[in-house]
Every structure is written in structure tokens, then in C-alpha cells.
Design a protein around this motif. Structure first.
Motif, PDB file in Angstrom:
ATOM      1  N   GLY A 137       2.599   7.182  -6.941  1.00  0.00           N
ATOM      2  CA  GLY A 137       1.922   8.464  -7.452  1.00  0.00           C
ATOM      3  C   GLY A 137       0.956   8.337  -8.407  1.00  0.00           C
ATOM      4  N   GLU A 138       0.430   7.117  -8.960  1.00  0.00           N
ATOM      5  CA  GLU A 138      -0.421   6.716 -10.016  1.00  0.00           C
ATOM      6  C   GLU A 138      -1.812   7.389  -9.487  1.00  0.00           C
ATOM      7  OE1 GLU A 138       0.046   2.577 -10.641  1.00  0.00           O
ATOM      8  OE2 GLU A 138       1.929   2.893 -11.619  1.00  0.00           O
ATOM      9  N   ASP A 139      -2.095   7.050  -8.381  1.00  0.00           N
ATOM     10  CA  ASP A 139      -3.442   7.750  -7.780  1.00  0.00           C
ATOM     11  C   ASP A 139      -3.038   8.457  -6.758  1.00  0.00           C
ATOM     12  OD1 ASP A 139      -4.836   5.671  -9.540  1.00  0.00           O
ATOM     13  OD2 ASP A 139      -4.786   4.049  -8.240  1.00  0.00           O
ATOM     14  N   SER A 140      -4.295   9.441  -6.410  1.00  0.00           N
ATOM     15  CA  SER A 140      -4.037  10.092  -5.391  1.00  0.00           C
ATOM     16  C   SER A 140      -3.970   9.095  -3.807  1.00  0.00           C
ATOM     17  CB  SER A 140      -5.131  11.393  -5.136  1.00  0.00           C
ATOM     18  OG  SER A 140      -6.284  10.769  -4.649  1.00  0.00           O
ATOM     19  N   ILE A 141      -3.586   9.956  -2.712  1.00  0.00           N
ATOM     20  CA  ILE A 141      -3.393   9.127  -1.513  1.00  0.00           C
ATOM     21  C   ILE A 141      -5.020   8.928  -0.978  1.00  0.00           C
ATOM     22  CG2 ILE A 141      -2.887   9.198   0.655  1.00  0.00           C
ATOM     23  CD1 ILE A 141      -0.283   8.899  -1.223  1.00  0.00           C
ATOM     24  N   ALA A 142      -5.901   9.792  -1.388  1.00  0.00           N
ATOM     25  CA  ALA A 142      -7.161   9.604  -0.911  1.00  0.00           C
ATOM     26  C   ALA A 142      -7.796   8.506  -1.582  1.00  0.00           C
ATOM     27  CB  ALA A 142      -7.959  11.047  -1.154  1.00  0.00           C
ATOM     28  N   GLU A 143      -7.601   8.428  -3.075  1.00  0.00           N
ATOM     29  CA  GLU A 143      -8.219   7.295  -3.613  1.00  0.00           C
ATOM     30  C   GLU A 143      -7.763   6.066  -3.199  1.00  0.00           C
ATOM     31  OE1 GLU A 143      -8.196   6.006  -8.447  1.00  0.00           O
ATOM     32  OE2 GLU A 143      -8.057   8.164  -7.846  1.00  0.00           O
ATOM     33  N   LEU A 144      -6.350   6.136  -3.002  1.00  0.00           N
ATOM     34  CA  LEU A 144      -5.592   4.755  -2.503  1.00  0.00           C
ATOM     35  C   LEU A 144      -6.231   4.435  -1.327  1.00  0.00           C
ATOM     36  CD1 LEU A 144      -3.465   2.642  -2.939  1.00  0.00           C
ATOM     37  CD2 LEU A 144      -2.105   4.309  -1.707  1.00  0.00           C
ATOM     38  N   GLN A 157      -6.428   7.880   5.926  1.00  0.00           N
ATOM     39  CA  GLN A 157      -5.228   8.548   5.142  1.00  0.00           C
ATOM     40  C   GLN A 157      -4.327   8.693   6.501  1.00  0.00           C
ATOM     41  OE1 GLN A 157      -5.841  12.117   2.951  1.00  0.00           O
ATOM     42  NE2 GLN A 157      -7.709  11.423   2.104  1.00  0.00           N
ATOM     43  N   SER A 158      -4.853   9.077   7.676  1.00  0.00           N
ATOM     44  CA  SER A 158      -3.810   9.221   8.736  1.00  0.00           C
ATOM     45  C   SER A 158      -3.020   7.994   8.965  1.00  0.00           C
ATOM     46  CB  SER A 158      -4.396   9.454  10.047  1.00  0.00           C
ATOM     47  OG  SER A 158      -5.456   8.656  10.356  1.00  0.00           O
ATOM     48  N   LEU A 159      -3.704   6.753   8.686  1.00  0.00           N
ATOM     49  CA  LEU A 159      -3.049   5.371   8.961  1.00  0.00           C
ATOM     50  C   LEU A 159      -2.025   5.023   7.946  1.00  0.00           C
ATOM     51  CD1 LEU A 159      -2.857   2.513  10.411  1.00  0.00           C
ATOM     52  CD2 LEU A 159      -4.784   1.752   8.917  1.00  0.00           C
ATOM     53  N   TYR A 160      -2.523   5.697   6.448  1.00  0.00           N
ATOM     54  CA  TYR A 160      -1.459   5.455   5.382  1.00  0.00           C
ATOM     55  C   TYR A 160      -0.239   6.159   5.829  1.00  0.00           C
ATOM     56  CZ  TYR A 160       0.916   6.462   1.177  1.00  0.00           C
ATOM     57  OH  TYR A 160       1.902   6.695   0.234  1.00  0.00           O
ATOM     58  N   ILE A 201       0.767  -1.070   0.050  1.00  0.00           N
ATOM     59  CA  ILE A 201      -0.122   0.175   0.207  1.00  0.00           C
ATOM     60  C   ILE A 201       1.039   1.309  -0.072  1.00  0.00           C
ATOM     61  CG2 ILE A 201      -1.576   1.356   1.269  1.00  0.00           C
ATOM     62  CD1 ILE A 201      -2.783  -1.263   2.239  1.00  0.00           C
ATOM     63  N   VAL A 202       2.055   1.319   0.782  1.00  0.00           N
ATOM     64  CA  VAL A 202       2.672   2.429   0.894  1.00  0.00           C
ATOM     65  C   VAL A 202       3.470   2.565  -0.295  1.00  0.00           C
ATOM     66  CG1 VAL A 202       4.997   3.293   1.906  1.00  0.00           C
ATOM     67  CG2 VAL A 202       3.011   2.397   3.398  1.00  0.00           C
ATOM     68  N   LEU A 203       4.103   1.590  -1.004  1.00  0.00           N
ATOM     69  CA  LEU A 203       4.671   1.743  -2.403  1.00  0.00           C
ATOM     70  C   LEU A 203       3.683   2.103  -3.395  1.00  0.00           C
ATOM     71  CD1 LEU A 203       7.034  -1.342  -2.298  1.00  0.00           C
ATOM     72  CD2 LEU A 203       7.571   0.964  -2.111  1.00  0.00           C
ATOM     73  N   ASP A 204       2.264   1.859  -3.368  1.00  0.00           N
ATOM     74  CA  ASP A 204       1.346   2.287  -4.361  1.00  0.00           C
ATOM     75  C   ASP A 204       1.361   3.798  -4.083  1.00  0.00           C
ATOM     76  OD1 ASP A 204       0.894  -0.137  -5.404  1.00  0.00           O
ATOM     77  OD2 ASP A 204      -0.930  -0.721  -4.518  1.00  0.00           O
TER      78      ASP A 204
END
Length: 124
Positions: free
Chosen positions: A42-49, A57-60, A35-38
Motif C-alpha cells: 500500500g505504499e503506492d496506489s495500484i494505478a501508480e504501481l 490494472q486488471s492483470l494486477y 508486484i502483488v506484494l508491492d
């Protein structure tokens, strides 16, 4: 469902909260890294991921920080790490097996010594 400070939680809300806590998904280290590498790709936004993975998002961002800190320590030469539970179980099993071997050999040695003492003293 959120309560103001000082108000009592109903029994039903407590049950729901306990169920959610018990059924919370536990992510393995490999899943966290993926998940972190995804996110770093930068292919998708962090919110979308995060929405796709079902995490906050805070967990990511906390996983990302831990991941980068671990990489920094590793590159700095600090290679000490905590053993995983499977490694600990394997080491304990190996230690138990080795202790059994040592005990068997000690018993055999004791029996051989007794037989040597018994044979050497009864020559007459």
C-alpha cells in the motif's frame, strides 16, 4: 487502430499486432509475487504501481486474486501443486538414467546366468 466489427484489418495492422503479441513481456512467478506484494504494502496506489511496472490494472488484480487463492489453499492444507517445467525435465532425466542402469544390470545378470549355465553343463 481499433476496428468496428465487420471491417477488415489491413496487412500493416496485422503485422503490428503480431509483433506486439510476440514481444509481450512474460513475467516469472517471482516477478508476479513481487508486484502483488508491492501492491499489498500500500505504499503506492495500484494505478501508480501498474504504470511503473507496465501492466494493466486488471492483470494486477487477477494476479492478486490467484496469489491470495493459492495462499488460502496452502493454509487449508491443500498442498498439491503442478510441477514446474524444470522439475519435469529433471525427473525425466533421472528416470532415463535409472532405466539405463536397470538395463545394464539386466544385461549383466543375463550374461552371468549364461556363463553359469555354460560352466555347469560342460564338466565332462
Amino acid at each position: 487502430m481499433r476496428q468496428k466489427p465487420g471491417t477488415k484489418q489491413s496487412h500493416g495492422e496485422k503485422v503490428v499486432k503480431d509483433i506486439r503479441r510476440a514481444t509481450r513481456k512474460q513475467y516469472s512467478a517471482e516477478e508476479k509475487i513481487r508486484i502483488v506484494l508491492d501492491g499489498l504494502k500500500g505504499e503506492d496506489s495500484i494505478a501508480e504501481l501498474c504504470r511503473r511496472e507496465g501492466i494493466a490494472q486488471s492483470l494486477y488484480y487477477s494476479w492478486s486474486k490467484e496469489f491470495l487463492e493459492a495462499g488460502k489453499k496452502r493454509l487449508a492444507g491443500d498442498t498439491a501443486r503442478a510441477a514446474t517445467s524444470t522439475e519435469v525435465k529433471d525427473l525425466r532425466r533421472e528416470a532415463r538414467d535409472l532405466k539405463e542402469v536397470v538395463a545394464e544390470q539386466a544385461l549383466e545378470l543375463r550374461l552371468l546366468k549364461k556363463s553359469m549355465i555354460g560352466d555347469g553343463g560342460d564338466d565332462e
